[in-house]
Every structure is written in C-alpha cells, then in structure tokens.
Design a protein around this motif. Structure first.
Motif, PDB file in Angstrom:
ATOM      1  N   LEU A 123       0.851  -1.189   0.000  1.00 31.29           N
ATOM      2  CA  LEU A 123       0.000   0.000   0.000  1.00 31.29           C
ATOM      3  C   LEU A 123       0.888   1.241   0.000  1.00 31.29           C
ATOM      4  O   LEU A 123       1.758   1.384   0.868  1.00 31.29           O
ATOM      5  CB  LEU A 123      -0.892  -0.008   1.235  1.00 31.29           C
ATOM      6  CG  LEU A 123      -1.766   1.217   1.459  1.00 31.29           C
ATOM      7  CD1 LEU A 123      -2.838   1.308   0.393  1.00 31.29           C
ATOM      8  CD2 LEU A 123      -2.407   1.163   2.841  1.00 31.29           C
ATOM      9  N   TYR A 124       0.685   2.121  -0.967  1.00 33.07           N
ATOM     10  CA  TYR A 124       1.454   3.353  -1.078  1.00 33.07           C
ATOM     11  C   TYR A 124       0.525   4.555  -0.956  1.00 33.07           C
ATOM     12  O   TYR A 124      -0.621   4.521  -1.410  1.00 33.07           O
ATOM     13  CB  TYR A 124       2.147   3.448  -2.446  1.00 33.07           C
ATOM     14  CG  TYR A 124       3.171   2.403  -2.741  1.00 33.07           C
ATOM     15  CD1 TYR A 124       4.524   2.614  -2.459  1.00 33.07           C
ATOM     16  CD2 TYR A 124       2.799   1.186  -3.321  1.00 33.07           C
ATOM     17  CE1 TYR A 124       5.477   1.645  -2.758  1.00 33.07           C
ATOM     18  CE2 TYR A 124       3.741   0.218  -3.612  1.00 33.07           C
ATOM     19  CZ  TYR A 124       5.078   0.450  -3.331  1.00 33.07           C
ATOM     20  OH  TYR A 124       6.019  -0.507  -3.630  1.00 33.07           O
ATOM     21  N   GLU A 135       5.656  18.328   4.369  1.00 30.86           N
ATOM     22  CA  GLU A 135       6.348  17.074   4.133  1.00 30.86           C
ATOM     23  C   GLU A 135       5.597  16.280   3.063  1.00 30.86           C
ATOM     24  O   GLU A 135       4.376  16.218   3.071  1.00 30.86           O
ATOM     25  CB  GLU A 135       6.424  16.257   5.417  1.00 30.86           C
ATOM     26  CG  GLU A 135       7.143  16.961   6.559  1.00 30.86           C
ATOM     27  CD  GLU A 135       7.132  16.107   7.811  1.00 30.86           C
ATOM     28  OE1 GLU A 135       7.608  14.952   7.730  1.00 30.86           O
ATOM     29  OE2 GLU A 135       6.626  16.582   8.833  1.00 30.86           O
ATOM     30  N   HIS A 136       6.356  15.660   2.170  1.00 27.93           N
ATOM     31  CA  HIS A 136       5.722  14.942   1.070  1.00 27.93           C
ATOM     32  C   HIS A 136       6.389  13.584   0.834  1.00 27.93           C
ATOM     33  O   HIS A 136       6.820  13.274  -0.282  1.00 27.93           O
ATOM     34  CB  HIS A 136       5.775  15.778  -0.208  1.00 27.93           C
ATOM     35  CG  HIS A 136       5.216  17.150  -0.040  1.00 27.93           C
ATOM     36  ND1 HIS A 136       3.866  17.424  -0.109  1.00 27.93           N
ATOM     37  CD2 HIS A 136       5.820  18.332   0.231  1.00 27.93           C
ATOM     38  CE1 HIS A 136       3.670  18.717   0.095  1.00 27.93           C
ATOM     39  NE2 HIS A 136       4.835  19.290   0.306  1.00 27.93           N
ATOM     40  N   PRO A 137       6.483  12.745   1.861  1.00 29.81           N
ATOM     41  CA  PRO A 137       7.102  11.427   1.665  1.00 29.81           C
ATOM     42  C   PRO A 137       6.138  10.459   0.987  1.00 29.81           C
ATOM     43  O   PRO A 137       4.916  10.653   1.010  1.00 29.81           O
ATOM     44  CB  PRO A 137       7.408  10.972   3.089  1.00 29.81           C
ATOM     45  CG  PRO A 137       6.300  11.595   3.894  1.00 29.81           C
ATOM     46  CD  PRO A 137       6.029  12.940   3.251  1.00 29.81           C
ATOM     47  N   CYS A 138       6.668   9.422   0.394  1.00 32.23           N
ATOM     48  CA  CYS A 138       5.848   8.316  -0.099  1.00 32.23           C
ATOM     49  C   CYS A 138       5.829   7.251   0.984  1.00 32.23           C
ATOM     50  O   CYS A 138       6.858   6.669   1.309  1.00 32.23           O
ATOM     51  CB  CYS A 138       6.414   7.756  -1.401  1.00 32.23           C
ATOM     52  SG  CYS A 138       5.432   6.372  -2.035  1.00 32.23           S
ATOM     53  N   ARG A 246       8.662   8.559  -7.250  1.00 31.52           N
ATOM     54  CA  ARG A 246       9.089   8.828  -5.884  1.00 31.52           C
ATOM     55  C   ARG A 246       8.852   7.647  -4.951  1.00 31.52           C
ATOM     56  O   ARG A 246       9.478   7.543  -3.893  1.00 31.52           O
ATOM     57  CB  ARG A 246       8.359  10.066  -5.354  1.00 31.52           C
ATOM     58  CG  ARG A 246       8.972  10.672  -4.097  1.00 31.52           C
ATOM     59  CD  ARG A 246       8.188  11.860  -3.600  1.00 31.52           C
ATOM     60  NE  ARG A 246       8.041  12.898  -4.607  1.00 31.52           N
ATOM     61  CZ  ARG A 246       7.404  14.055  -4.415  1.00 31.52           C
ATOM     62  NH1 ARG A 246       6.850  14.294  -3.227  1.00 31.52           N
ATOM     63  NH2 ARG A 246       7.298  14.937  -5.377  1.00 31.52           N
ATOM     64  N   CYS A 247       7.937   6.760  -5.341  1.00 28.81           N
ATOM     65  CA  CYS A 247       7.636   5.602  -4.509  1.00 28.81           C
ATOM     66  C   CYS A 247       8.436   4.359  -4.895  1.00 28.81           C
ATOM     67  O   CYS A 247       8.362   3.343  -4.204  1.00 28.81           O
ATOM     68  CB  CYS A 247       6.145   5.275  -4.601  1.00 28.81           C
ATOM     69  SG  CYS A 247       5.073   6.565  -3.918  1.00 28.81           S
ATOM     70  N   GLU A 248       9.174   4.433  -5.980  1.00 32.85           N
ATOM     71  CA  GLU A 248       9.945   3.274  -6.414  1.00 32.85           C
ATOM     72  C   GLU A 248      11.105   3.028  -5.449  1.00 32.85           C
ATOM     73  O   GLU A 248      11.721   3.974  -4.945  1.00 32.85           O
ATOM     74  CB  GLU A 248      10.492   3.493  -7.832  1.00 32.85           C
ATOM     75  CG  GLU A 248       9.393   3.552  -8.887  1.00 32.85           C
ATOM     76  CD  GLU A 248       9.952   3.813 -10.276  1.00 32.85           C
ATOM     77  OE1 GLU A 248      11.177   4.056 -10.372  1.00 32.85           O
ATOM     78  OE2 GLU A 248       9.176   3.785 -11.230  1.00 32.85           O
TER      79      GLU A 248
END
Length: 251
Positions: A123-124, A135-138, A246-248
């Motif tokens: 789940l991402y 903040e913008h993390p994956c 960015r999620c890879e």
C-alpha cells in the motif's frame, strides 16, 4: 484507499479505500421515500449512519441482506473528492488493473493533490499538495493487497437500501465499516473509533462503488477528519495503475 501521511496502519488504510469518502456545492440532504418508505424529510437512515452528499433516501425493503461490498480486480471510474470543511472539491479518478488499484485526487493546479495505490502487495500513499503540509514522503505498508481489503469489507454492517438523489439517481446498498480500539467485550469500557467508513455500492452490483465517506485517523490532514469521494462513472474494465517514481525502491 483514501489514506494520507505516514501515521497509518494497514487496518485504517483499508477502511479508507475506498476505500472508501464529497460535490461542489452539493444539494441539501433530504429524504424522498421510494416505494412507500416512511422517513421524515431531511433525515438520514435510522441506523445513525452519516448522511451522504447528493442525498440519500431510505427504502424499507424486506428483502434479505445483500452481500457486502467487494472491490473488483479491474475497473475505472471518475468523480470528485470533497473536503467539505475546507471548501475544496477536486477531480478524482479510481482505477484497478489485475488486482492493483490507484486513487488520484486533484493535480498540480489544485489545492489538493494525492495518490493512493495498492501495487504488488504494498500500500502506497503520496500527497503532493495539501493545505498546510510541508512534508511529502511516499509512505509504504508492505503486505497489503486487494484480498485483504475485501476481507475487511466482509465484516461490514448493512445499513439499508437507499437512493442517491443525483442525475441519474442511484439505487444503492449502504454499508458501514470501522476499526475501534481496544477490542473489548460489550459494557462500560473506554473505546476509540480509529477509522470509520460509509460505503454506497450499486444495489445490483456490489462491485460498483458510487460513494464513500471516510472518517478517522486516515484523514489526519483534514481538520474535521472526514472526506468524501463521489463517483460519476464506474466501469468494469481494466484501468491504468502507475507507481510514482518517488515511490519506487532505490536501486
């Protein structure tokens, strides 16, 4: 699947999916009984579920309880994501392909922009834009897939048969799902509603999702902790699911 941020559990994320939960200047909520249903105007169903945008009218049918919602492996739909207390409504897409699925709300030109995915058993969630967010993390929750989401739906409680007063009107089955902690027996015990969701699926197809309200920690960025998704279209054919760069995982 409408979960955002890093403080999420698989259980609360599952409820948002859909999971899952909002129209520009939506009509006033009111009831218009169908088939002789008895209900006072302006009221929601008697089970105290949240009233839906677009309006719902309870229908007092005596038919057996229908099967619970089940998100299909392949689908595609468009609609709106609504955060009512912020006065924000943005375009929304929800697509599935071979068991993977993706929600996308807004875009670079909107005040809200995020995407949520179930992709290859993970789940991402990635929030590009949200008022007040820096903040913008994956975020990733491994070991989560479509089967786990549908297992959560199997425990949903049936609220009733209702009519969404839109154009066209939608005849739906209304379900309530939730996670309450700690899990204690009935009685006078302190409890915390971690996540709740109201799901409205087509009365003739439990795999066609027309509307979802989600409330709880999965909506942490919203001051009132609640958000809506409302679908205008929902087709049972494969969509497109794309994992953001960015999620890879790092090479």
């Amino acid at each position: 699947m409408g979960w955002k941020g890093t403080r999420r559990t698989a259980a609360s994320a599952a409820l948002a999916g859909v999971i899952a939960l909002v129209l520009a200047a939506p009509p006033q909520v009111g009831a218009e009984p169908r088939s002789g249903a008895a209900q006072s105007p302006g009221t929601a169903p008697s089970s105290a579920a949240a009233p839906s945008f677009g309006t719902v009218a309870a229908r007092q049918d005596a038919s057996p309880t229908p099967p619970p919602p089940r998100l299909p492996r392949n689908f595609r739909g468009k609609g709106k994501w609504i955060v009512r207390d912020l006065g924000i409504t943005v375009p929304f897409t929800w697509e599935g392909r071979d068991g993977d699925s993706q929600m996308t709300a807004g875009g670079p030109q909107y005040p809200i922009w995020f995407t949520n995915l179930i992709y290859r058993n993970t789940l991402y969630t990635l929030t590009y834009k949200w008022p007040g967010l820096t903040e913008h993390p994956c975020s990733r929750i491994p070991g989560f897939n479509l089967e786990m989401l549908n297992e959560g739906f199997e425990k949903a409680r049936f609220v009733g048969r209702e009519t969404l007063r839109r154009t066209p009107q939608r005849h739906v089955n209304h379900w309530r799902v939730g996670v309450v902690l700690p899990k204690l027996p009935p009685g006078n015990y302190p409890r915390l509603p971690l996540a709740l969701g109201d799901i409205y699926v087509d009365e003739d197809n439990r795999g066609t999702f027309w509307q979802v309200l989600q409330f709880g920690v999965q909506n942490l960025y919203d001051p009132e902790l609640d958000e809506w998704l409302v679908m205008d279209t929902f087709e049972h054919r494969p969509g497109t699911v794309t994992l953001p760069q960015r999620c890879e995982p790092p090479q």
